[in-house]
Design a protein around this motif. Structure first.
Motif, short mmCIF file in Angstrom:
data_model
loop_
_atom_site.label_atom_id
_atom_site.label_comp_id
_atom_site.label_asym_id
_atom_site.label_seq_id
_atom_site.Cartn_x
_atom_site.Cartn_y
_atom_site.Cartn_z
N THR A 154 1.13 -1.19 0.05
CA THR A 154 0.32 0.24 -0.54
C THR A 154 1.28 1.20 0.43
O THR A 154 0.23 2.86 -0.61
CB THR A 154 -0.83 0.01 0.99
N LEU A 155 2.12 1.44 0.81
CA LEU A 155 2.66 2.24 1.22
C LEU A 155 3.77 2.50 -0.49
O LEU A 155 3.74 3.81 -0.97
CB LEU A 155 3.28 2.22 1.94
N SER A 156 3.76 1.39 -1.37
CA SER A 156 4.69 1.99 -2.48
C SER A 156 3.53 2.35 -3.44
O SER A 156 4.27 3.35 -4.07
CB SER A 156 5.09 -0.24 -2.83
N GLU A 157 2.64 2.15 -3.14
CA GLU A 157 1.79 3.02 -4.62
C GLU A 157 1.70 4.54 -3.62
O GLU A 157 1.75 4.88 -4.57
CB GLU A 157 0.07 2.40 -3.96
N HIS A 158 1.22 4.54 -2.62
CA HIS A 158 1.14 6.10 -2.20
C HIS A 158 2.41 6.69 -2.18
O HIS A 158 2.29 8.28 -3.17
CB HIS A 158 1.11 6.28 -0.99
N LEU A 159 3.79 6.18 -2.32
CA LEU A 159 4.99 7.04 -2.26
C LEU A 159 5.10 6.97 -4.65
O LEU A 159 5.51 8.54 -4.94
CB LEU A 159 6.17 5.95 -2.55
N GLY A 160 4.36 6.28 -4.94
CA GLY A 160 4.61 6.95 -6.51
C GLY A 160 3.72 7.64 -6.48
O GLY A 160 3.92 8.44 -7.65
#
Lengths: 236, 236
Positions: free
Chosen positions: B51-57
């Motif tokens: 989930t956080l990976s997507e947010h960072l994107g």
DNA sequence: CGCACGGTTCGGCGGTCGCCGAACCGTTCC
DNA sequence: GGAACGGTTCGGCGACCGCCGAACCGTGCG
């Protein structure tokens, strides 16, 4: 979703108010500092009245807007200068990297009137706002090199003009607002607002139609030349 | 959805980046000015790494964050001082009306260390930040009554301290940042950042653990007393 | 080499949100 | 009183979004 920062939720809720294109359009429109009716905003945004009604509910509920009901009209305006400042800052964030070229001479109609001079919530913007800011700086009334503040001479100048700068709440006296067309900072804050009000009250500027565009009058040209040595030819 | 303001879409897109609680928590965490790994942020926010990976994107794509990859780690930090300033302004917008009482002496652990002194992106905040700002103002090095700007004496003082204030880009030299615990403005901007860096380099302050809290050292107490007449007892 | 680990991608699920039209309410004007 | 009008409420539709777990990829370490 466990601990995080307790401010995160509040921050997200605040940002969410501006995170919709229609609501964002409302906020930008309301930057002219005046009260709009719900219907005007609905037409401006191109959505149904019912849709906009819900948006207004959120914006008012979130504290960004205040409403005032008169008869069958619902007038709505930005809650205070803090909100206006925030919206200005957010839009300023966009300008530097926006690939949009310095916009040529397109839209020479209402667009160029806006570029010449307009109000930005409660202070002057456009070439007029820049000209005033530059003149104040050149005359040593405003310093931009060490921040953005009036000098003592600047305080005197405002006093001599008959502009009362007392009674401002916690609002900063001088503040930089990035101009949207000129991409340069101009005077905002309590002093910027007081000066704009003064120009309008004296009839040195008048609003054009119902928009936020303003134009300098004949007596205004004389006054700006006398007071600040502004070459008003570029503002016509 | 017809005409509107062309800036509305961009404004909404920008605001949407902060309009999620998890992303907001990331931005607040990154206000300490340091680089976090994706995993640290995921744990901090209590969400899955994916989930956080997507947010960072999204945050990187939106220009709010910059990333730096080292081996199998992805370090991420606020893109620049402008972004930090924006997040600060947004959180400042919340404090005045937040019903939260002036927070008593609860969370006497890490919380009170944060209240004593901390960094806010790249400048000092907490009681330490307030004390420095007040001292600068009392000594006529900083003016808050006409805006928020260094005085000529202030420029000299920084020069004598050996702090170089040149080479800052378009960043304002002095700027007010509203303190989250003290509810009072403290010095931010290029001067605030340079001063904070100076204190850390000289060993007058040191970071506590891995957080953004800082504490004044023994030599730091002496220096602050000598240079600014600060009573460091309240900062212990 | 093989395993552990940080990070990413993908499918899918559930909730939220913006939008509309229709019905409704109160004001204003004829 | 009746018609016109501004605004609100409500139900419903479609789209978007955040979340997760599982599978996958590359790095680093034993």
């Amino acid at each position: 979703m466990t601990s995080k920062d307790p401010r995160a939720g509040a921050l997200a809720r605040l940002a969410a108010l501006a995170a919709d294109e229609t609501r964002a359009a409302c906020l930008l429109a309301l930057l002219d500092g005046r009260a709009w009716t719900a219907g005007e905003l609905a037409r401006h945004c191109g959505v149904a009245a019912s849709t906009l009604s819900e948006h207004l509910g959120k914006l008012v509920g979130g504290g960004l807007l205040t409403e005032e009901r008169q008869g069958r009209h619902r007038y709505v305006r930005l809650a205070d200068a803090r909100v206006a400042q925030l919206v200005e800052d957010l839009t300023a964030q966009l300008s530097p990297d926006a690939a949009e070229p310095p916009r040529g001479l397109r839209q020479s109609g209402a667009g160029s009137a806006m570029a010449r001079g307009r109000t930005c919530y409660d202070h002057l913007a456009g070439r007029l706002g820049i000209a005033v800011t530059d003149a104040l700086t050149a005359r040593g009334l405003l310093r931009q090199d060490t921040g953005f503040a009036l000098t003592d001479a600047g305080l005197d100048w405002f006093g001599a003009l008959g502009v009362n700068l007392d009674g401002r709440g916690r609002r900063p006296l001088a503040r930089a607002c990035l101009d949207w067309t000129e991409r340069r900072p101009h005077l905002a804050g309590a002093a910027g607002a007081a000066l704009c009000r003064h120009l309008l009250e004296r009839g040195w500027c008048v609003r054009i139609g119902s928009g936020r565009a303003v134009k300098v009058t004949g007596t205004g040209e004389q006054a700006l030349t006398d007071l600040l040595g502004i070459d008003t030819a570029a503002l016509r």
